[in-house]
Scaffold this motif. Structure first.
Motif, short mmCIF file in Angstrom:
data_model
loop_
_atom_site.label_atom_id
_atom_site.label_comp_id
_atom_site.label_asym_id
_atom_site.label_seq_id
_atom_site.Cartn_x
_atom_site.Cartn_y
_atom_site.Cartn_z
N LEU A 85 4.05 -42.23 -58.65
CA LEU A 85 5.03 -41.16 -59.22
C LEU A 85 4.97 -41.21 -60.88
O LEU A 85 5.17 -40.13 -61.25
N PRO B 9 10.92 -38.53 -60.81
CA PRO B 9 12.08 -37.72 -59.86
C PRO B 9 13.25 -37.85 -60.37
O PRO B 9 13.98 -36.93 -60.00
N TYR B 10 13.44 -38.90 -61.10
CA TYR B 10 15.03 -38.92 -61.79
C TYR B 10 14.93 -39.68 -63.25
O TYR B 10 13.81 -39.96 -63.48
N LEU C 220 12.42 -35.19 -52.94
CA LEU C 220 11.39 -35.98 -53.86
C LEU C 220 10.39 -34.98 -54.29
O LEU C 220 9.98 -34.88 -55.59
N HIS C 221 9.66 -34.21 -53.38
CA HIS C 221 8.69 -33.08 -53.79
C HIS C 221 9.22 -31.95 -54.81
O HIS C 221 8.60 -31.90 -55.80
N ALA D 171 11.83 -32.59 -56.95
CA ALA D 171 12.13 -33.44 -58.10
C ALA D 171 10.95 -33.61 -59.00
O ALA D 171 11.07 -33.43 -60.25
N CYS D 172 9.96 -33.81 -58.42
CA CYS D 172 8.64 -33.98 -59.23
C CYS D 172 8.14 -32.62 -59.81
O CYS D 172 7.11 -32.74 -60.68
#
Length: 299
Positions: free
Chosen positions: A69, A76-77, A115-116, A118-119
């Motif tokens: 990540l 993602p965050y 998650l996808h 967010a990235c």
């Protein structure tokens, strides 16, 4: 103190007009012409990298997941420790297992589809407003190279060049002094105009919200005029501000007591005697300077 009393106490008439303008109808609609909001496309996430993220996610391999990540176009965050983990890479991940576990648990709470997404989130529009003022002002007045700019003595023009060129010119010709000391990170000079024989350096900032960083940047604009010699009658530095710190909630405008609404930044703007105004008023101010005697200061 009422809104009207607050306006009466504002030291500089251009700042007073700016408060009035920012609390009038269609202010944001008008300011967007100078600071346009760009709808950014989602970021590209390499399919091979996403495959690594998926496999680590499914295996609950905390370290591999965090490492993968950290290579994504966007983590993602928002996490305060991610920057240092990204800077030092695998070494930092292996030496801080508690942080890796904490971060991984947060990631596992996100469905893979989320998650996808967010990235791949687009770059925030507010982070792209830096060059907006410069792009706008370049369309307002003719650009001239240094030699032509120095020779100019009739009408309005502006100096061509980037940050370094403008700052170097200001140091050599206008007595500009960069801020010194801890916490004095300068934002740079956004433009240098010339109206007849008067040089007008400008620093501009749009504030989308309140916060520590924003307050430091506001202070930078407020201190801008003090970086030029006071005895230079041919130099009139101007601070340009727009956005959050000029506005009041609609209900506050009719509130007889604005004690809780007039925070420190708004009070600082009100107390500033130097020229400080909305970009929407800049053309008016330049017009006044153009019509004024050659050696003057802004009221």
């Amino acid at each position: 103190m009422s809104y009207g009393e607050f306006l009466d106490a504002v030291e500089n008439p251009w700042a007073r007009r700016s408060f009035e303008l920012a609390n009038s109808p269609k202010y944001l609609d008008r300011i967007e012409e100078i600071y346009p909001v760009q709808e950014n496309e989602v970021r590209e996430l390499d399919p091979e990298l996403w495959g690594m993220i998926e496999r680590a996610y499914d295996r609950k391999d905390d370290a591999a997941l965090v490492m993968a990540l950290l290579r994504a176009p966007r983590f993602p965050y928002n996490d305060p420790y991610v920057g240092q983990l990204r800077q030092f890479g695998e070494a930092a991940v292996s030496r801080n297992p508690k942080q890796v576990l904490r971060i991984a648990r947060r990631i596992y709470d996100m469905p893979k589809q989320e998650l996808h997404a967010a990235c791949r989130e687009p770059v925030e529009a507010s982070r792209q407003m830096g060059p907006a003022f410069r792009n706008w002002i370049h369309d307002q007045y003719p650009l001239k190279d240094e030699e032509a700019f120095l020779a100019h003595d009739d009408g309005v023009c502006q100096l061509a060049g980037g940050d370094k060129a403008l700052e170097e010119f200001a140091r050599r010709h206008l007595g500009y002094r960069e801020p010194r000391g801890k916490g004095n990170k300068k934002m740079g000079i956004d433009a240098i105009l010339k109206t007849n024989g008067l040089y007008v350096p400008i620093e501009a900032k749009f504030f989308s919200e309140d916060g520590g960083t924003q307050r430091h940047q506001l202070q930078d604009v407020l201190d801008f005029t003090g970086r030029f010699p006071k005895d230079r009658e041919d130099v009139e530095p101007i601070g340009v501000i727009d956005g959050y710190y000029l506005g009041f909630h609609h209900d506050c405008v009719s509130d007889p007591d604005l004690t809780t609404t007039i925070n420190r930044p708004r009070q600082q703007i009100a107390e500033c005697r130097a020229p400080l105004l909305s970009a929407l008023l800049l053309v008016d101010l330049v017009g006044d300077l153009l019509r004024a005697p050659r050696k003057t200061t802004v009221a």
